[in-house]
Write a protein that holds these residues in place. Structure first.
Motif, PDB file in Angstrom:
ATOM      1  N   UNK A 211       2.372 123.294 -53.942  1.00 54.45           N
ATOM      2  CA  UNK A 211       2.827 123.682 -52.603  1.00 54.45           C
ATOM      3  C   UNK A 211       2.028 122.877 -51.581  1.00 54.45           C
ATOM      4  N   UNK A 212       2.736 121.969 -50.888  1.00 55.19           N
ATOM      5  CA  UNK A 212       2.036 120.980 -50.063  1.00 55.19           C
ATOM      6  C   UNK A 212       1.253 121.617 -48.916  1.00 55.19           C
ATOM      7  N   UNK A 213       1.695 122.799 -48.463  1.00 56.03           N
ATOM      8  CA  UNK A 213       1.022 123.435 -47.324  1.00 56.03           C
ATOM      9  C   UNK A 213      -0.168 124.255 -47.762  1.00 56.03           C
ATOM     10  N   UNK A 214      -0.087 124.824 -48.977  1.00 60.93           N
ATOM     11  CA  UNK A 214      -1.025 125.871 -49.375  1.00 60.93           C
ATOM     12  C   UNK A 214      -2.019 125.390 -50.410  1.00 60.93           C
ATOM     13  N   UNK A 215      -1.530 124.594 -51.393  1.00 57.72           N
ATOM     14  CA  UNK A 215      -2.401 124.249 -52.517  1.00 57.72           C
ATOM     15  C   UNK A 215      -3.439 123.201 -52.111  1.00 57.72           C
ATOM     16  N   UNK A 216      -4.380 123.007 -53.017  1.00 59.72           N
ATOM     17  CA  UNK A 216      -5.515 122.100 -52.813  1.00 59.72           C
ATOM     18  C   UNK A 216      -5.105 120.765 -52.166  1.00 59.72           C
ATOM     19  N   UNK A 217      -5.691 120.469 -50.998  1.00 61.88           N
ATOM     20  CA  UNK A 217      -5.298 119.254 -50.272  1.00 61.88           C
ATOM     21  C   UNK A 217      -5.832 117.992 -50.935  1.00 61.88           C
ATOM     22  N   UNK A 218      -6.695 118.142 -51.934  1.00 60.28           N
ATOM     23  CA  UNK A 218      -7.244 116.958 -52.604  1.00 60.28           C
ATOM     24  C   UNK A 218      -6.405 116.522 -53.802  1.00 60.28           C
ATOM     25  N   UNK A 219      -5.388 117.311 -54.144  1.00 58.57           N
ATOM     26  CA  UNK A 219      -4.588 117.026 -55.346  1.00 58.57           C
ATOM     27  C   UNK A 219      -3.176 116.599 -54.964  1.00 58.57           C
TER      28      UNK A 219
END
Lengths: 358, 358
Positions: free
Chosen positions: B260-268
């Motif tokens: 989930x581009x908004x919620x999940x880890x921004x580094x992955x």
């Protein structure tokens, strides 16, 4: 129920042979009769009785009266590496559509994807049949057609676009193809008619009345109303998309210029258009890799938690493939209205319906 | 409302320049920053604020943290006459999607139609932008992507497929392209959230609760529920069609493997897939003939009798083109939530939001 209103159980082979005989009597070549019979009877084995041999009587009336040309030969009038424009020559639409999808498949085999637009055709039955042709060749298939207006648009009072059929088929192995075959209205007109005959109310998003207002009375549709597009503006928008690909681009009749194949003069060609797209999935990756990915998608979706222990999550078309398995094993149980239509056809053509019982 | 929660009126030029600056600070090349800014700001001029610069903050967090690669170069890994498979190299999805549609257009110019499948991409914003690119080159355009599951399926309890975006654009002249840009749920999640914030009930076909039952309470979606597919099994089926074309075939992550581009880890990296199709309508018939047919279709639909004297029948996208005309003339009125998001971004990047007022 009297005898003219009872079901009839027939084998697919017998129904196909009967259909071939009837079409040959109406002037079709043996090959074209076989193609048409295969499309119609396969549709009946899926349990989609609205689009199978139920239509045969009307097609044959058109063939005899001149509204369809029994000797029409679907012909490419222009083409390129990955596209073709086909003149159906007003032959039976099953013949033209099968030919058009064959062309799309052959061109996609060369180029990866192909589009074939058709003009001078008629009601082509179940869009899913043609999409499935592609899937059986390991291709992603799309089939669509326009139709005489029966569907409302947001803000409109009456019928604006056709309830344009649209089907997609996804090649699978070992599963049967995933087949999504849909009309773009909330429900097909046949469901509204059935509620009307049975005197039952309908949900308010099925039809609008002659003034464009939602109605729970199925009679509203019969009395000058229209079918509501599925999902409101989305279904309306999809109808415009199909009208563009299947009529504007191929050069077919558009919107209200298309005749109603069931109702209008049987001596006049209807002018329908259609479009077929095939994509060769094997171009993108080795077929076994594609297949394991596609099967994984389906398996994961089907393994999702269900609402209740009795629910099953089905792939689009799964129910129809199960129905076909049963029909090929135990026979096709033709509903009473289809039997009645075939009986009328037999009277006209001096054919013997009881030959079907063999 | 306090000052952080007020609208801001900006010119498209200023917003684009601001967006370019922000993206360059996050490591994008000037060219990629311009491409991305054009997509996002055009989307805002259409009034589709959920998919414009509102997402910039999160994209930039991903660029800085490594969940997006500022120096990724979308690259063809396999191709044929009318198809290509593109590795997005996890660059900003606007850059990859624009490049992929350019490839589809170039190949369709040769072959009549082309399909380009993409893997290693991210949330691509408004699908309609890429479809419109084709329409502006006199081509019929299709754009679609998969997404992390948010949508229910008939019989299911929870989230099964993404609310996969799908857009079509039809070339018109002198009219603006007809653009149908839709999610495959009854309504987008943003509408449910808005009802939740405003404490309003929702129609029962918008969401199902955590047990898979229809709910009129928008909180049901937030609390483990899912969006209902548009038109029931049809929207569910269309989601599978898009998942196939945009993920199974290109080799992208599928279903719940997509982050989930908004919620999940921004580094992955999120692992989204996408697909783009262009059809060169001029192959089928001379362009002026196509245009007069397409314009006639639109004119006839728009001239249909309306439900009331106040109703207007709109082409898909017509409202957005009108909004864009006003935005280019009078400025874009960014809603408060977008302004807040930009303000947070400015704090992080040491940019000056008031530069936008110029």
């Amino acid at each position: 129920m009297n005898s003219t209103l009872s079901e009839l159980t027939v084998s697919a082979e017998a129904l196909e042979a009967f259909t071939v005989d009837a079409l040959k009597k109406a002037g079709l070549s043996a090959a074209d009769a076989r193609t048409t019979a295969q499309v119609l009877v396969t549709t009946d084995t899926w349990g989609v009785f609205t689009h199978g041999v139920n239509s045969l009587h009307r097609y044959i009336q058109r063939l005899i009266a001149g509204g369809l040309n029994p000797r029409g030969v679907p012909t490419i009038v222009a083409e390129g590496p990955a596209w073709a424009r086909v003149d159906g020559q007003n032959s039976v639409a099953m013949v033209t559509s099968v030919r058009a999808m064959e062309i799309a498949i052959a061109k996609a085999r060369q180029c990866g994807i192909a589009y074939v637009g058709v003009f001078n055709t008629c009601h082509f039955g179940a869009a899913g049949y043609y999409a499935t042709m592609a899937a059986e060749q390991n291709m992603f298939g799309v089939a669509m057609a326009n139709d005489a207006p029966s569907m409302n648009a947001p803000g409109a009072r009456g019928r604006v676009t056709g309830n344009n059929p649209l089907a997609f088929a996804i090649p699978m192995s070992p599963r049967k193809p995933i087949v999504l075959d849909m009309a773009l209205s909330t429900v097909a007109g046949g469901k509204v008619s059935a509620a009307h005959i049975n005197g039952k109310p309908i949900p308010p998003d099925w039809v609008v009345d002659m003034d464009g207002n939602p109605s729970s009375d199925p009679a509203a549709f019969v009395n000058g109303g229209s079918l509501s597009p599925m999902a409101g503006y989305k279904g309306y928008g999809m109808a415009i998309v199909v009208e563009t690909l299947a009529a504007v681009m191929p050069g077919a009749s558009m919107l209200a210029d298309v005749l109603r194949w069931k109702i209008d003069n049987v001596a006049t060609p209807t002018g329908h258009g259609a479009a077929f797209i095939a994509i060769d999935v094997e171009k993108m990756m080795p077929m076994d890799q594609y297949q394991s990915r596609a099967e994984a998608m389906a398996a994961r979706i089907k393994a999702s938690p269900t609402r209740t222990s009795k629910d099953r999550i089905l792939m689009p078309g799964e129910r129809e493939w199960d129905t076909r398995d049963r029909a090929l094993r135990d026979g096709i149980v033709l509903p009473a209205d289809v039997v009645l239509s075939l009986r009328e056809l037999c009277d006209e053509l001096k054919l013997d319906l009881d030959a079907l019982r063999r």
